[in-house]
Scaffold this motif. Structure first.
Motif, PDB file in Angstrom:
ATOM      1  N   ILE A   1      14.507  31.488   4.411  1.00 38.93           N
ATOM      2  CA  ILE A   1      13.344  30.904   3.734  1.00 38.93           C
ATOM      3  C   ILE A   1      12.034  31.250   4.455  1.00 38.93           C
ATOM      4  CG2 ILE A   1      13.392  28.633   4.853  1.00 38.93           C
ATOM      5  CD1 ILE A   1      12.886  27.554   1.900  1.00 38.93           C
ATOM      6  N   ARG A   2      12.067  31.434   5.768  1.00 43.42           N
ATOM      7  CA  ARG A   2      10.837  31.817   6.483  1.00 43.42           C
ATOM      8  C   ARG A   2      10.400  33.231   6.125  1.00 43.42           C
ATOM      9  NH1 ARG A   2      12.228  30.792  12.302  1.00 43.42           N
ATOM     10  NH2 ARG A   2      13.722  29.196  11.821  1.00 43.42           N
ATOM     11  N   TYR A   3      11.379  34.113   5.901  1.00 43.07           N
ATOM     12  CA  TYR A   3      11.031  35.466   5.463  1.00 43.07           C
ATOM     13  C   TYR A   3      10.374  35.423   4.089  1.00 43.07           C
ATOM     14  CZ  TYR A   3      13.758  37.457   9.273  1.00 43.07           C
ATOM     15  OH  TYR A   3      14.233  37.803  10.495  1.00 43.07           O
TER      16      TYR A   3
ATOM     17  N   PHE B   1       4.945  36.076   0.819  1.00 44.84           N
ATOM     18  CA  PHE B   1       3.798  35.620   0.044  1.00 44.84           C
ATOM     19  C   PHE B   1       2.544  35.403   0.882  1.00 44.84           C
ATOM     20  CE2 PHE B   1       7.375  34.524  -2.667  1.00 44.84           C
ATOM     21  CZ  PHE B   1       6.957  35.111  -3.847  1.00 44.84           C
ATOM     22  N   GLU B   2       2.639  35.480   2.219  1.00 41.13           N
ATOM     23  CA  GLU B   2       1.451  35.328   3.054  1.00 41.13           C
ATOM     24  C   GLU B   2       0.589  36.578   2.978  1.00 41.13           C
ATOM     25  OE1 GLU B   2       2.858  34.629   6.994  1.00 41.13           O
ATOM     26  OE2 GLU B   2       2.967  32.470   6.709  1.00 41.13           O
ATOM     27  N   PHE B   3      -0.710  36.393   3.163  1.00 43.53           N
ATOM     28  CA  PHE B   3      -1.594  37.549   3.242  1.00 43.53           C
ATOM     29  C   PHE B   3      -1.354  38.239   4.577  1.00 43.53           C
ATOM     30  CE2 PHE B   3      -5.508  39.608   4.614  1.00 43.53           C
ATOM     31  CZ  PHE B   3      -5.656  40.508   3.568  1.00 43.53           C
ATOM     32  N   SER B   4      -1.014  39.494   4.511  1.00 46.55           N
ATOM     33  CA  SER B   4      -0.732  40.243   5.723  1.00 46.55           C
ATOM     34  C   SER B   4      -1.031  41.709   5.473  1.00 46.55           C
ATOM     35  CB  SER B   4       0.739  40.065   6.101  1.00 46.55           C
ATOM     36  OG  SER B   4       1.062  40.929   7.155  1.00 46.55           O
ATOM     37  N   LEU B   5      -1.486  42.380   6.502  1.00 46.67           N
ATOM     38  CA  LEU B   5      -1.751  43.810   6.392  1.00 46.67           C
ATOM     39  C   LEU B   5      -0.574  44.644   6.889  1.00 46.67           C
ATOM     40  CD1 LEU B   5      -5.461  43.837   7.601  1.00 46.67           C
ATOM     41  CD2 LEU B   5      -4.608  43.886   5.264  1.00 46.67           C
ATOM     42  N   GLN B   6       0.501  43.975   7.290  1.00 49.07           N
ATOM     43  CA  GLN B   6       1.643  44.701   7.838  1.00 49.07           C
ATOM     44  C   GLN B   6       2.391  45.503   6.778  1.00 49.07           C
ATOM     45  OE1 GLN B   6       3.825  41.604   9.792  1.00 49.07           O
ATOM     46  NE2 GLN B   6       2.794  41.979  11.727  1.00 49.07           N
ATOM     47  N   GLY B   7       2.405  45.028   5.547  1.00 42.84           N
ATOM     48  CA  GLY B   7       2.998  45.802   4.463  1.00 42.84           C
ATOM     49  C   GLY B   7       4.503  45.855   4.436  1.00 42.84           C
ATOM     50  N   ASP B   8       5.177  44.932   5.073  1.00 46.20           N
ATOM     51  CA  ASP B   8       6.640  44.954   5.071  1.00 46.20           C
ATOM     52  C   ASP B   8       7.226  43.862   4.165  1.00 46.20           C
ATOM     53  OD1 ASP B   8       5.818  42.894   6.658  1.00 46.20           O
ATOM     54  OD2 ASP B   8       7.205  43.317   8.294  1.00 46.20           O
TER      55      ASP B   8
ATOM     56  N   ILE C   1       7.407  24.317  -4.966  1.00 47.52           N
ATOM     57  CA  ILE C   1       7.312  25.607  -5.665  1.00 47.52           C
ATOM     58  C   ILE C   1       7.955  26.704  -4.822  1.00 47.52           C
ATOM     59  CG2 ILE C   1       5.694  27.391  -6.459  1.00 47.52           C
ATOM     60  CD1 ILE C   1       3.872  25.025  -7.354  1.00 47.52           C
ATOM     61  N   GLY C   2       7.702  26.675  -3.514  1.00 49.33           N
ATOM     62  CA  GLY C   2       8.299  27.674  -2.618  1.00 49.33           C
ATOM     63  C   GLY C   2       9.812  27.631  -2.615  1.00 49.33           C
TER      64      GLY C   2
END
Length: 178
Positions: free
Chosen positions: A14-16, A21-28, A74-75
């Protein structure tokens, strides 16, 4: 000898899913979504095929207000939807839908929980008896001619340890102290 009450959570990552859905620039995001999918499938297989050492574990996320309860609901609903998509339609195990609970039910589950938590979101995950799992693996490996070369042992001496390179350590999410 097995430790009597040794349990581990068998969760679907669930943490993955949160990181997808988090804003991240990592792109994975795609890789993390696939991890969630794989973990949910494995959780289902374990609960389905090893019912004598696994069970469904209701998990509660306590929250302080109804807006946060809705956010987490919702999550976990999305998490549950992915489970339904990934699960075997012929499986006899069906995890229940998540639900929001109020103060009274939350306090009945956790009497010493701070009164600031007014709501909770309950969703099903799994748990397993890891001591029993280890014993089953050991016994399976040592059955006569199950697989050539398998040996069971409870103590081994390490003759050589090679630390992974920093690049490999980052890939495998190993702590930097390894």
């Amino acid at each position: 000898m097995c430790i009597r009450d040794s349990f581990k959570i068998v969760h679907g990552g669930i943490r993955y899913l949160q990181q997808v859905f988090e804003f991240s620039l990592q792109g994975d995001r795609y890789e993390k979504f696939n991890l969630v999918l794989e973990a949910l499938r494995e959780r289902s297989y374990m609960v389905e095929n090893a019912g004598y050492m696994t069970s469904v574990l209701p998990t509660i996320i306590p929250v302080s207000n109804f807006i946060m309860a809705g956010y987490y609901y919702i999550g976990v609903l999305v998490y549950h939807g992915i489970y339904w998509f990934a699960s075997d339609p012929l499986s006899s195990i069906k995890f229940q839908l998540p639900k929001i609970i109020g103060t009274e039910e939350l306090q009945s589950h956790f009497p010493k929980l701070s009164k600031e938590f007014k709501y909770g979101v309950i969703y099903p995950d799994g748990m397993m008896n890891d001591s029993r799992m280890n014993l089953d693996i050991l016994l399976t490996a040592t059955i006569d001619k199950y697989r050539e070369g398998l040996v069971g042992a409870n103590i081994l001496n390490c003759l050589l340890y090679t630390s992974p390179s920093p690049r490999d350590r980052q890939k495998s999410r190993m702590p930097s102290s390894a």
